[in-house]
Design a protein around this motif. Structure first.
Motif, PDB file in Angstrom:
ATOM      1  N   ILE A   1       0.445  -2.561   7.820  1.00  0.00           N
ATOM      2  CA  ILE A   1       0.138  -3.469   7.304  1.00  0.00           C
ATOM      3  C   ILE A   1       0.633  -4.446   7.882  1.00  0.00           C
ATOM      4  O   ILE A   1       0.303  -5.849   9.009  1.00  0.00           O
ATOM      5  N   ILE A   2       2.104  -4.763   9.102  1.00  0.00           N
ATOM      6  CA  ILE A   2       2.416  -5.703  10.002  1.00  0.00           C
ATOM      7  C   ILE A   2       2.198  -5.346  11.183  1.00  0.00           C
ATOM      8  O   ILE A   2       0.862  -6.096  11.935  1.00  0.00           O
TER       9      ILE A   2
ATOM     10  N   LYS B   1      -2.542  -2.210  22.976  1.00  0.00           N
ATOM     11  CA  LYS B   1      -2.336  -1.093  22.399  1.00  0.00           C
ATOM     12  C   LYS B   1      -1.365  -1.532  20.864  1.00  0.00           C
ATOM     13  O   LYS B   1      -0.299  -1.753  21.469  1.00  0.00           O
ATOM     14  N   ILE B   2      -1.697  -1.000  19.747  1.00  0.00           N
ATOM     15  CA  ILE B   2      -0.744  -0.950  19.221  1.00  0.00           C
ATOM     16  C   ILE B   2      -0.827  -0.135  17.945  1.00  0.00           C
ATOM     17  O   ILE B   2      -1.802   0.656  17.859  1.00  0.00           O
ATOM     18  N   ILE B   3       0.230   0.298  17.204  1.00  0.00           N
ATOM     19  CA  ILE B   3       0.831   1.373  16.005  1.00  0.00           C
ATOM     20  C   ILE B   3       1.130   1.502  15.322  1.00  0.00           C
ATOM     21  O   ILE B   3       2.378   0.836  15.423  1.00  0.00           O
ATOM     22  N   GLY B   4       1.099   1.727  14.268  1.00  0.00           N
ATOM     23  CA  GLY B   4       1.472   0.987  12.985  1.00  0.00           C
ATOM     24  C   GLY B   4       2.508   2.668  12.247  1.00  0.00           C
ATOM     25  O   GLY B   4       3.006   3.568  13.182  1.00  0.00           O
ATOM     26  N   TYR B   5       2.682   2.461  11.088  1.00  0.00           N
ATOM     27  CA  TYR B   5       3.478   3.727  10.587  1.00  0.00           C
ATOM     28  C   TYR B   5       2.868   3.575   8.719  1.00  0.00           C
ATOM     29  O   TYR B   5       3.322   2.771   7.887  1.00  0.00           O
ATOM     30  N   ASP B   6       3.184   4.540   8.545  1.00  0.00           N
ATOM     31  CA  ASP B   6       2.839   5.237   7.140  1.00  0.00           C
ATOM     32  C   ASP B   6       1.561   6.153   6.415  1.00  0.00           C
ATOM     33  O   ASP B   6       1.006   7.326   6.240  1.00  0.00           O
ATOM     34  N   ASN B   7       0.411   5.523   8.428  1.00  0.00           N
ATOM     35  CA  ASN B   7      -1.038   6.361   7.728  1.00  0.00           C
ATOM     36  C   ASN B   7      -1.147   6.067   6.156  1.00  0.00           C
ATOM     37  O   ASN B   7      -1.666   6.595   5.338  1.00  0.00           O
TER      38      ASN B   7
ATOM     39  N   PRO C   1       0.849  -1.384  -0.132  1.00  0.00           N
ATOM     40  CA  PRO C   1      -0.120   0.023   0.041  1.00  0.00           C
ATOM     41  C   PRO C   1       0.904   1.454  -0.150  1.00  0.00           C
ATOM     42  O   PRO C   1       0.565   2.246  -0.709  1.00  0.00           O
ATOM     43  N   PHE C   2       2.006   1.531   0.714  1.00  0.00           N
ATOM     44  CA  PHE C   2       2.781   3.034   1.266  1.00  0.00           C
ATOM     45  C   PHE C   2       3.023   2.821  -0.123  1.00  0.00           C
ATOM     46  O   PHE C   2       3.312   4.288  -1.133  1.00  0.00           O
ATOM     47  N   PHE C   3       4.093   1.456  -1.443  1.00  0.00           N
ATOM     48  CA  PHE C   3       4.341   1.896  -2.195  1.00  0.00           C
ATOM     49  C   PHE C   3       3.308   2.018  -3.564  1.00  0.00           C
ATOM     50  O   PHE C   3       3.538   2.913  -5.110  1.00  0.00           O
ATOM     51  N   SER C   4       2.407   1.624  -3.788  1.00  0.00           N
ATOM     52  CA  SER C   4       1.203   1.890  -4.359  1.00  0.00           C
ATOM     53  C   SER C   4       0.759   3.325  -4.951  1.00  0.00           C
ATOM     54  O   SER C   4       0.493   3.914  -5.289  1.00  0.00           O
TER      55      SER C   4
ATOM     56  N   ASN D   1      -4.260   3.998   3.409  1.00  0.00           N
ATOM     57  CA  ASN D   1      -5.697   4.127   3.496  1.00  0.00           C
ATOM     58  C   ASN D   1      -6.152   3.134   3.915  1.00  0.00           C
ATOM     59  O   ASN D   1      -7.053   3.623   4.693  1.00  0.00           O
ATOM     60  N   ALA D   2      -5.396   1.961   4.134  1.00  0.00           N
ATOM     61  CA  ALA D   2      -5.935   1.180   4.343  1.00  0.00           C
ATOM     62  C   ALA D   2      -6.249   0.719   5.874  1.00  0.00           C
ATOM     63  O   ALA D   2      -6.596  -0.156   6.837  1.00  0.00           O
ATOM     64  N   ALA D   3      -5.216   1.937   6.401  1.00  0.00           N
ATOM     65  CA  ALA D   3      -5.542   2.147   8.315  1.00  0.00           C
ATOM     66  C   ALA D   3      -6.767   2.008   9.048  1.00  0.00           C
ATOM     67  O   ALA D   3      -6.812   2.106  10.701  1.00  0.00           O
TER      68      ALA D   3
END
Length: 326
Positions: free
Chosen positions: A244-245, A265-271, A72-75, A273-275
């Motif tokens: 995604i992870i 508690k969970i935090i991702g990175y990038d934001n 998703p990030f690269f798309s 759209n799928a987030a």
């Protein structure tokens, strides 16, 4: 197939006039320009782009090499690069390297043969000398390979620090950080450095788990998460280096009967759209993906026009709090 001579004859102008219209060179009246374009449409004339690029010494094509357009990030990055380049009169050639050095090198050679005006590198498996030997303008994303070649990155250290502090401030006592393989020496490794610094400063128990060298292989994410909860059932916080992870972490919590955010508690990175599509919606560190894409194109154009440019282009990040932390 119609030729430029056929267009000139039917429009009752010279071949030189048709050439000037095609290449937007010299004075051409609007009436003549309209007549030539109308004739080209009637004859279904297709200009020889290679010949035109040789004449102009510019192809109006930019190459983008990324690990995988399915990520998703690269798309989203590719979408922003293409849209912005098109607004400026450029087309984009998209290449998936799959983190294969041979494939990446072959794509670079292909882009050189096609005389692209510049290459945006989002995949970095080759040695530094391979990039330095390119004659075309080049921009790298998330990797600094020399003092002369411009690069773009979000503020990875600030992002890692924001994520780590939020988990600690929200009461997490044992936190896992899942990151890419640190041997790749990407600027994204600074997220891990910041995480470690906060954990040590606050005296928080923590675990760092790296993916294998193919950091975008999603098949390993589920295995990593399953093993993580097997080994650390008392885990109450996760900072993942991509959304995604993080999404796989949410999925594994559901399978293990752990409530998010009550238990973990969970935090991702990038934001990406799928987030916002997963339940609960993902707290994440927002990279300015659109600005990264625009900056990459602008840096290619500045090199083409021999304009001054900044080598280091570090863009700010933002903490986006959603339901996986509160």
């Amino acid at each position: 197939m119609a030729t430029i001579h056929d267009v000139a004859k039917k429009a009752n102008v010279s071949v030189t006039t048709v050439s000037r219209v095609l290449n937007n060179r010299g004075y051409i009246s609007e009436a003549t320009r309209t007549k030539v374009y109308k004739t080209m449409e009637e004859l279904d004339y297709q200009p020889n782009e290679i010949a035109r690029s040789l004449l102009r010494k510019q192809s109006n094509v930019i190459g983008l090499i990324i690990p995988s357009v399915s990520h998703p990030f690269f798309s989203e990055l590719a979408n922003h690069v293409e849209n912005y380049a098109y607004e400026l009169g450029f087309k984009m050639l998209l290449c998936n390297s799959q983190l294969d050095p041979l494939k990446e090198k072959e794509y670079i050679e292909m882009l050189k043969r096609n005389r692209v005006d510049g290459i945006i590198m989002g995949s970095h498996t080759l040695q530094v000398d391979e990039y330095k030997n390119l004659s075309s303008p080049i921009v790298t994303i998330d990797r600094q390979i020399s003092d002369e070649i411009p690069y773009i990155s979000s503020d990875n250290y600030a992002g890692g620090k924001l994520a780590a502090k939020l988990l600690v401030d929200n009461g997490c006592k044992k936190i896992a950080h899942i990151c890419g393989n640190l041997e790749l020496h990407l600027l994204a490794n600074q997220r891990t450095e910041a995480f470690q610094a906060v954990m040590q400063e606050r005296g928080i128990e923590h675990i760092i788990i790296q993916t294998d060298m193919n950091v975008f292989d999603q098949l390993q994410y589920e295995q990593i998460m399953h093993q993580l909860f097997q080994d650390h059932p008392d885990l109450d916080g996760i900072f993942a280096t991509s959304d995604i992870i993080a999404a796989f972490a949410v999925k594994e919590c559901a399978a293990a009967g752990r409530h998010v955010p009550g238990d973990v508690k969970i935090i991702g990175y990038d934001n990406v759209n799928a987030a916002r599509w997963i339940t609960p919606e993902l707290t994440t560190i927002k990279q300015p993906i659109a600005d990264i894409g625009k900056t990459a194109v602008d840096l290619i154009l500045k090199q083409m026009n021999e304009e001054a440019f900044e080598t280091a282009n570090i863009l700010p990040v933002t903490l986006i709090e959603r339901a996986t932390t509160s």
